[in-house]
Design a protein around this motif. Structure first.
Motif, PDB file in Angstrom:
ATOM      1  N   ASN A 106      -1.382   1.648   1.918  1.00  0.00           N
ATOM      2  CA  ASN A 106      -2.485   0.719   1.652  1.00  0.00           C
ATOM      3  C   ASN A 106      -2.028  -0.481   0.823  1.00  0.00           C
ATOM      4  O   ASN A 106      -2.452  -1.608   1.030  1.00  0.00           O
ATOM      5  CB  ASN A 106      -3.611   1.466   0.941  1.00  0.00           C
ATOM      6  N   ARG A 107      -1.164  -0.214  -0.170  1.00  0.00           N
ATOM      7  CA  ARG A 107      -0.681  -1.322  -1.016  1.00  0.00           C
ATOM      8  C   ARG A 107       0.107  -2.346  -0.213  1.00  0.00           C
ATOM      9  O   ARG A 107      -0.056  -3.561  -0.383  1.00  0.00           O
ATOM     10  CB  ARG A 107       0.223  -0.784  -2.121  1.00  0.00           C
ATOM     11  N   VAL A 108       0.999  -1.845   0.618  1.00  0.00           N
ATOM     12  CA  VAL A 108       1.821  -2.762   1.408  1.00  0.00           C
ATOM     13  C   VAL A 108       0.923  -3.562   2.345  1.00  0.00           C
ATOM     14  O   VAL A 108       1.057  -4.779   2.485  1.00  0.00           O
ATOM     15  CB  VAL A 108       2.903  -1.977   2.185  1.00  0.00           C
ATOM     16  N   TRP A 109      -0.008  -2.875   2.949  1.00  0.00           N
ATOM     17  CA  TRP A 109      -0.973  -3.537   3.830  1.00  0.00           C
ATOM     18  C   TRP A 109      -1.704  -4.640   3.076  1.00  0.00           C
ATOM     19  O   TRP A 109      -1.846  -5.769   3.548  1.00  0.00           O
ATOM     20  CB  TRP A 109      -1.963  -2.484   4.348  1.00  0.00           C
ATOM     21  N   LEU A 110      -2.165  -4.319   1.881  1.00  0.00           N
ATOM     22  CA  LEU A 110      -2.946  -5.282   1.106  1.00  0.00           C
ATOM     23  C   LEU A 110      -2.141  -6.545   0.818  1.00  0.00           C
ATOM     24  O   LEU A 110      -2.650  -7.662   0.934  1.00  0.00           O
ATOM     25  CB  LEU A 110      -3.407  -4.646  -0.207  1.00  0.00           C
ATOM     26  N   GLN A 111      -0.884  -6.385   0.482  1.00  0.00           N
ATOM     27  CA  GLN A 111      -0.090  -7.573   0.176  1.00  0.00           C
ATOM     28  C   GLN A 111       0.067  -8.453   1.416  1.00  0.00           C
ATOM     29  O   GLN A 111       0.130  -9.662   1.323  1.00  0.00           O
ATOM     30  CB  GLN A 111       1.300  -7.196  -0.359  1.00  0.00           C
ATOM     31  N   HIS A 112       0.139  -7.838   2.584  1.00  0.00           N
ATOM     32  CA  HIS A 112       0.334  -8.627   3.798  1.00  0.00           C
ATOM     33  C   HIS A 112      -0.957  -9.254   4.312  1.00  0.00           C
ATOM     34  O   HIS A 112      -0.942 -10.345   4.848  1.00  0.00           O
ATOM     35  CB  HIS A 112       0.968  -7.768   4.895  1.00  0.00           C
ATOM     36  N   PHE A 113      -2.063  -8.529   4.166  1.00  0.00           N
ATOM     37  CA  PHE A 113      -3.319  -9.034   4.723  1.00  0.00           C
ATOM     38  C   PHE A 113      -4.208  -9.694   3.678  1.00  0.00           C
ATOM     39  O   PHE A 113      -5.209 -10.300   4.021  1.00  0.00           O
ATOM     40  CB  PHE A 113      -4.096  -7.887   5.374  1.00  0.00           C
ATOM     41  N   GLY A 114      -3.845  -9.553   2.401  1.00  0.00           N
ATOM     42  CA  GLY A 114      -4.704 -10.117   1.359  1.00  0.00           C
ATOM     43  C   GLY A 114      -5.853  -9.195   1.009  1.00  0.00           C
ATOM     44  O   GLY A 114      -6.585  -9.455   0.066  1.00  0.00           O
TER      45      GLY A 114
END
Lengths: 1041, 493
Positions: free
Chosen positions: A779-787
């Protein structure tokens, strides 16, 4: 007015925790003074107690006292007005719990709260009536008369209370984040979608998008994609060259090539280390009152960058950061991993004055960090009471504290060079075995060879020492000195705290090149000596030699060039005995009960004549009875070396023919040789490196010498209401009971090492079946990429957090990530090559687009791309990068973009103004800067660099007038504008070309015709840097579409 | 920032708004719409993240009508001794020299408690209320009838760092937003050409915790306190380009900024769906306004000689604190919402942390603030600013009635004093009491929660409803505590 009923609300209703509502309901409350707003809110599903307006409970004869009446009338009042302080889920203030019958029957500090049948004698009623100011409850708004009437009737009727079982922690009822990771192949259900894309991300996104009626935006153009990818993976804007290459790459795998190129570059680790540091509140100083600089914290920064670049598997990386000393004791060079545990603030003042408070607080910071970042749980909410929303007990919380009860924060020694460490370890092993008289080792090949070799060499190096025959012995503080037949001097009688001995001799005609001081063991001394201190130690502050020539009235000091010893106490080396500083000294602890030798080589050999007097002053000024017990002085005319440090007992053995030596003598000799060999190895090695980390072996930072390591983990108790005054059961190391992939209380042997506790926690956390751990990072990695995340609350997957927008996708990603050995680079690649990631953010003004905006304004379904502003580091690093002035040097001590002013106590003043931004170190990447926790860089802060006192799972990016002023006028920016202008000028000399060049460099595109005209006109009136300044402040530059 | 027209606009649901817009807007129109489009507040992180603000009532309150619109907080750094200033304790004389304190060193004390020590200063009653004030505050003593006192403040810690955090943020740990950040988030500024929250630290240095006392914590960074060096002529950072950059001066500066705004408007036009673009556009416009207004606001040469004199700017002892009090008035007068004026740096000297000697260390620091505070009160009353301005006097904790060494006093979270003066305050009121030695608050004990709840109440904010969702918790300035001290209010609820 009723609030929206969220999941959290529903949960609270189920569990009767109405107290918490006040803090999360956003809906305006009734201002009707008659109506208790919180009462109304607590029970949207049932009739509010206040809603029974006009009902006089006392005349309500129709309703017999019953469970039903209790549940519907009494319980809501208790829940909404009392549970906040008097329930198991909260704090049981005054030790009173009102959430089950025994609670009020037993009562709190004042005794039973209710006398059934006698309202007036019941404390509860007295409290709500408020007649006694001391007793008045609730402390804020009093109960309405109606509510009081209900309680009075309930008590008068015998206080029937069906709540017979004590409440427990919030039940481990099914909750999404605690469920095992589930593979639910979308293809089985939607074969058509599977065909649509090979990327699981798109399969799951499509599945939600298809029925939603949202119109997907098209794939962003190549220029935008390159900008996104490069910013996301490097924190830098792409260069025109990189754009040129990608623009013209027609190969089918052009996208993959770019992503792979970016992932392979060390710039990737530099970028993602910064995200990691935000999440774990890492900084280079303590914060708090005494904001001491952590000069060795950077070692952890370098470790992090290296680990990311090497793509160390996620589970392995986390294991290293929690317990590398347990997992890889041989890898000293990996020890900086433990900087993770020490990332947060440290309150030196509380550590010094309120130790117990401090210990709990310090561990709390570590527990909070570990569990928030790695498992997305808010365990720290269970510090004072069981977690109000999630199944986390206080016991669980303190079990986690117990895991960390053996570590403190400070500078931890390690060897950055692995081979150095191996040599150091080997030498340490020899020392251990020699000291233990390990016969198998000392009669083995290595030792016997070493002895033979040593004896060969010792022949030529043999130095003859002649013991001094004192003519006078003086002890100025009252010790009695006695000369023994072997010319040793023994201290007896009175035992002063400090002493200075004076040995006077008349050496006659002689050449003296060195003095030897032997410290001799003696059973009559404490611990066998050779010192008189209770632990057998002594501290020789200074040794001074003087010569008084015959007939001369004055003594002349003799210069000592260097000193050698067979052993130095840590921090008390023999060099201290000749440094002229009476506060430092030579000591031999812990090697007490054995002989030691020090040699003092004179700068030039001393020629003595008959009648000259030699005086040796032995100053022992440290105090605490660190005085000499038995010693002997000798001199030589030869040049001394380490070989001369051989104790006399060994020299006696050497005098015996090798074949005649007894087995005991052989062992003694081998021990001595191996010890000196090990000492020589150690002396030749570079000193250890240091990292600011948490460990059970650390050296306190300067000015906090009071904070020293402890040998056994401290006792941790479950603290009632989080109060150190009310400790309850002792906690044993463990983790959360709501997951059962491994037992939540660790089974550790009685004699476990401290690091075994941390290893057990790391095992619990990184276990393949710990669903929190794997979901959290994905989820963290996703958040950094998608905002934005699949779950919007990266640190909280509990009931107060958000629910996942795409739960099956989250699980599939987590499982696939696990199968990919936790490779973050694999995960980045999957995301960056997905269609969902590549969608355009731009807004064609079509009605479909606006309709989609209206339907899903937050883009929860990922039907479009998100526009994002450059963050602080990306902005500043990119300016320099595009000007080709970014210094790509990696590693090393943190660069200080400030000047240090005078300190108040231990906190220096940090001056950021008037910094010279042209200097080389100002051109390092921002990841290498020194982050002062309590005195943040105002420029970075205005660009939303987060407060490092707090975990920051994602930055909020703001726009403010002060930020605008900084971007427009800050000296760093203006200086960078000049550097950019220089770069442009070096390639284009004509104004129009310069404009073209600037657009291509900063915006990756040529100017439009009108832009070219306007810019050229501006350049005619003003300068190139003034033009660059406008461009770097533009939306187009500062936002990534 | 709250332009007046925003208040007359109906609350627009963001979705509605987005479907009805699509044409181009001027920066101001954007801004006003932005400001009214804030219903979701903390529930919507995307909104909060670009700086959306909470919807205010027409009267400027958030939940109810405000009595106070601006606040000056005077913070005595180090733990001002109550029993040597405002909390007269005759019993100390009676028990002087007796060992009545705790036997073991309590957590957070820097040394074991010594014998009871009487105040070395003479106390007198003042005003019609007959309030006892020690001789260290002769000027403030003249104002006691206008002040309201909380005599029973208490802290949960005896340590400076956590204590300062607590009085500023409501938590003993770092990382939480301070009071000023909360009100910036809650009600924003009165004007748009000056910052909302200004901090004026002692010229000798920052207080304990340095800048972390003024942090916005988990609130967006724009709400943090702007720390200004009052001794320089133009304290707002980056207000003008430095002279070392000739390319950035004058017409290049003006025309560049104008061009930038055109460029950014052009960029924003087709991207109507994205409010952060408009927010950034308006930030530059406001920055330009601030450039115009700030120099005048900080220009003390516009004050009369007698004003400068009354604030003590002509005497070395009072000059620094006096200058900052005067600046505070000028800023408040021009619409800054909250100014915090600090007395004393961190460390062991020049502040209120009088471990070594009460008689030696307290009078100089007391003198440095006393006359300026009295001048500030008088000035605010004379200018009519007290109609909606509140002045509060605070410290992070008190000191022990027991001697440290022989003539100093140690930290004591058990009891200390705070006073309020100005709008909304019941003049001459006094609330709570400490025990006979002044060691522990025993009557009406108030923590920072109650203190902050009262301040927020005066500003038109219900402390229980001012929240921000952080890591799964709806955070409040007052945590899960707090009650408004109605006894000191002119209009108790």
């Amino acid at each position: 007015m009723l609030p929206r009923i969220s999941i959290a609300t529903a949960f609270i209703l189920l569990h009767g925790l109405g107290f918490c509502l006040e803090s999360f309901s956003q809906s305006p409350q009734s201002t009707d003074g008659q109506q208790s707003a919180s009462g109304a809110e607590a029970n949207p599903n049932r009739q509010s107690p206040n809603g029974i307006a006009g009902v006089d409970p006392s005349s309500d004869n129709a309703t017999a006292p019953s469970d039903h009446w209790f549940t519907h009338q009494v319980l809501p009042i208790l829940e909404s007005r009392c549970y906040g302080c008097h329930s198991h889920a909260t704090e049981m203030s005054g030790n009173l719990a009102l959430d089950f019958a025994s609670g009020w029957k037993t009562g709190g500090d004042r005794g039973p709260a209710i006398q059934p049948g006698d309202p007036e004698a019941s404390l509860l009623l007295q409290a709500v009536l408020g007649s006694d100011a001391e007793l008045r409850m609730p402390p804020e708004e009093p109960l309405s008369s109606n509510e009081i009437a209900i309680l009075r009737k309930w008590i008068a009727d015998g206080a029937i209370d069906p709540r017979v079982t004590p409440p427990t922690v919030a039940q481990a009822a099914p909750w999404w984040s605690l469920q095992p990771l589930a593979a639910s192949p979308v293809s089985a259900q939607h074969p058509r979608l599977d065909a649509h894309s090979a990327n699981p991300i798109d399969r799951w996104i499509e599945r939600q998008l298809e029925p939603s009626g949202l119109t997907k935006t098209p794939r962003a153009d190549r220029r935008t994609l390159l900008k996104r990818w490069t910013l996301d993976l490097h924190g830098l804007l792409p260069t025109p060259e990189e754009w040129h290459q990608f623009e013209h790459d027609t190969s089918p795998d052009a996208f993959e090539k770019v992503v792979d190129r970016l992932l392979a570059s060390p710039r990737y680790g530099e970028r993602w280390a910064r995200h990691w540091f935000d999440w774990i509140h890492f900084a280079d100083s303590h914060g708090y009152e005494h904001d001491v600089m952590r000069m060795e914290a950077w070692r952890y920064r370098d470790y992090t960058i290296d680990a990311l670049n090497a793509d160390v598997g996620w589970a392995e990386w986390v294991r290293q950061q929690i317990a590398v000393d347990a997992y890889h004791p041989e890898r000293s060079d990996w020890l900086p991993a433990l900087g993770f545990l020490a990332a947060g603030p440290w309150d030196q003042s509380t550590a010094a004055t309120a130790q117990t408070t401090f210990d709990y607080q310090d561990r709390d910071d570590m527990v909070m960090q570990i569990m928030s970042v790695l498992t997305s749980t808010t365990v720290h909410c269970a510090r004072c009471h069981h977690h109000k929303f999630d199944p986390i007990s206080q016991d669980d919380y303190y079990a986690l504290q117990a895991v960390l009860a053996g570590v403190g924060r400070g500078n931890v020694p390690f060897d950055a060079d692995h081979t150095v460490h191996q040599q150091r370890e080997q030498a340490a092993d020899w020392l251990r075995r020699a000291a233990a008289r390990d016969e198998s080792f000392l009669t083995g090949t290595l030792a016997t060879d070493s002895v033979a070799q040593w004896e060969q060499h010792s022949e030529s190096r043999h130095v003859a020492w002649e013991s001094i025959q004192p003519s006078m012995l003086i002890a100025i503080d009252g010790t009695q000195l006695e000369l023994q037949t072997d010319l040793a001097v023994v201290a007896k009688g009175p035992k002063p705290e400090r002493e200075t001995n004076l040995v006077v001799a008349e050496p006659g005609v002689k050449t003296i090149s060195a003095l030897r001081l032997e410290l001799l063991r003696d059973d009559a001394l404490p611990m066998g000596g050779p010192g008189r201190c209770d632990n057998g130690n002594l501290h020789l502050s200074e040794l001074v030699i003087e010569i008084t020539r015959q007939g001369s009235p004055t003594a002349t000091p003799i210069k000592i060039a260097r000193s050698l010893s067979d052993f130095d106490q840590d921090g008390w080396t023999v060099a201290h005995a000749i440094d002229g500083d009476p506060k430092t000294a030579w000591g031999i602890h812990p090697q007490v009960g054995q002989d030691h030798t020090a040699i003092f080589a004179l700068e030039t050999p001393l020629q003595t004549q008959a009648g000259d007097r030699l005086s040796i002053h032995l100053r022992q000024l440290h105090g605490g009875f660190h005085t000499l017990g038995r010693f002997r002085c000798s001199t030589t005319d030869a040049s001394p070396s380490e070989w001369s440090l051989i104790p006399s007992s060994i020299q006696t053995i050497l005098a015996v023919e090798p074949s005649q030596r007894s087995p005991a003598q052989r062992v003694d000799l081998a021990a001595s040789v191996m010890k000196s060999r090990a000492d020589a190895v150690l002396r030749a090695l570079p000193p250890p490196n240091w990292v600011y980390a948490a460990s059970n072996n650390f050296r306190p930072l300067p000015q906090s010498e009071f904070y020293v390591p402890w040998s056994l983990p401290k006792n941790v108790f479950v603290l009632r209401r989080g109060n150190i005054e009310t400790p309850e059961a002792q906690a044993s190391p463990g983790a959360l009971s709501c997951l059962n992939h491994v037992p939540s209380r660790f089974s550790l042997p009685e004699s476990h090492r401290e690091s075994d506790r941390r290893r057990a926690l790391a095992e619990w956390i990184t276990h393949p079946e710990n669903p929190l751990f794997w979901r959290s990072i994905v989820n963290r990695v996703w958040l950094q990429h998608f905002g934005q995340g699949i779950v919007d609350t990266p640190n909280d997957f509990g009931r107060m957090g958000s629910q996942p927008s795409h739960p099956e996708l989250l699980d599939e990603l987590a499982l696939e990530f696990q199968h990919a050995q936790g490779s973050l680079k694999w995960l980045h690649r999957l995301i960056l090559l997905s269609e969902a990631y590549q969608r355009s953010a731009a807004a064609p003004s079509s009605s479909e687009f606006l309709a989609s905006v209206a339907t899903d304004p937050d883009n929860r379904k990922r039907w479009r791309g998100n526009r994002r502003r450059l963050d602080a580091e990306s902005f500043r690093d990119s300016l320099l990068h595009l000007a080709s002035t970014l210094d790509h040097e990696m590693r090393g001590p943190a660069v200080q973009w400030f000047r240090l002013g005078p300190a108040i106590q231990v906190t220096p003043s940090v001056e950021y103004a008037n910094f010279d931004w042209t200097q080389r170190t100002a051109h390092r990447r921002a990841i290498y800067r020194f982050v002062y926790r309590g005195q943040q860089d105002p420029f970075m802060e205005l660009l939303d660099f987060p407060d490092a006192a707090q975990l920051t799972p994602s930055r909020s990016l703001t726009a403010s007038p002060l930020q605008a002023l900084a971007l427009w006028n800050h000296e760093f920016v203006l200086n960078a504008c000049e550097e950019l202008a220089t770069a442009i000028r070096s390639q284009a000399s004509i104004a129009q070309q310069q404009v073209e060049m600037a657009y291509r460099l900063l915006l990756l595109r040529p100017p439009s015709h009108s832009e070219l005209e306007e810019a050229s006109a501006f350049l005619e009136r003003h300068s190139l840097p003034a033009f660059v300044r406008v461009l770097v402040n533009s939306h187009e530059f500062i936002y990534c579409e | 920032m709250k332009p007046s027209q925003s208040q007359s606009l109906p609350l627009v649901d963001r979705r509605q708004w987005l479907t009805h817009t699509g044409t181009s807007f001027g920066a101001l129109a954007w801004t006003s719409l932005l400001l009214s489009d804030a219903k979701a507040s903390s529930q919507d992180p995307t909104l909060a993240s670009w700086g959306g603000e909470l919807p205010l009532r027409p009267d400027g309150g958030l939940h109810h009508p405000p009595r106070v619109r601006r606040v000056i907080q005077l913070f005595m750094n180090g733990g001002a001794s109550p029993m040597d200033t405002f909390d007269y304790k005759p019993a100390l004389e009676k028990h002087h020299g007796q060992s009545l304190g705790p036997k073991d060193k309590p957590e957070g004390f820097t040394a074991p408690a010594g014998a009871v020590m009487k105040s070395p200063f003479a106390f007198q009653q003042h005003g019609e209320t007959g309030r006892w004030v020690s001789e260290v505050f002769p000027h403030q003593a003249k104002w006691v009838d206008r002040m309201a006192f909380i005599m029973s403040m208490a802290s949960k810690t005896n340590v400076h760092g956590p204590g300062s955090y607590m009085m500023n943020t409501g938590f003993t740990l770092p990382g939480f937003p301070c009071f000023g950040a909360w009100i910036s988030y809650a009600i924003g500024n009165l004007v748009d050409n000056l910052p909302t929250f200004v901090v004026l630290p002692d010229a000798r240095g920052l207080p304990y915790n340095q800048r972390a006392n003024f942090s916005s914590g988990f609130l967006p960074a724009k709400h943090q306190g702007l720390v200004l060096d009052a001794s320089i002529r133009e304290p707002i950072p980056n207000l003008q380009p430095a002279a070392a950059f000739p390319f950035a001066q004058q017409t290049a500066d003006h025309e560049g900024l104008q061009w930038l705004q055109r460029m950014n408007s052009t960029y924003s036009e087709p991207r109507t769906d994205d409010t952060q673009l408009a927010a950034r556009l308006s930030a530059y416009a406001l920055a330009a306004k601030m450039q115009l207004s700030a120099p005048e606001a900080f220009d003390l040469s516009r004050e009369t000689e007698s004003t400068l004199d009354s604030y003590g700017l002509r005497q070395p002892t009072t000059e620094d604190f006096g200058r900052r009090c005067l600046l505070a008035r000028r800023l408040i007068e021009r619409g800054v919402r909250f100014v915090q004026v600090w007395s004393g740096p961190s460390g062991a000297a020049n502040n209120w942390d009088n471990h070594g000697s009460i008689i030696g260390e307290l009078p100089p620091i007391a003198k440095s603030v006393d006359q300026p505070i009295a001048a500030l009160l008088e000035d605010l009353y004379q200018r009519g600013l007290m109609d909606d301005t509140l002045v509060v006097w605070t410290t992070e904790f008190g000191r022990t009635p027991f001697a440290q060494g022989s003539i100093g006093r140690d930290h004591n979270g058990g009891s200390f004093v705070s006073w309020f003066c100005g709008a909304g305050i019941r003049e001459g009121a006094s609330y709570g009491a400490s025990d006979e030695l002044g060691y522990q608050a025993v009557e009406g004990k108030c923590y920072c929660y109650d203190f902050h709840a009262t301040l927020l109440h005066l500003l038109g904010i219900d402390h229980k409803r001012l929240t921000f969702l952080q890591a799964g918790i709806d955070r409040r300035l007052t945590d899960v505590h707090g009650r408004v001290i109605h006894d000191i209010l002119r209009h108790p609820a």
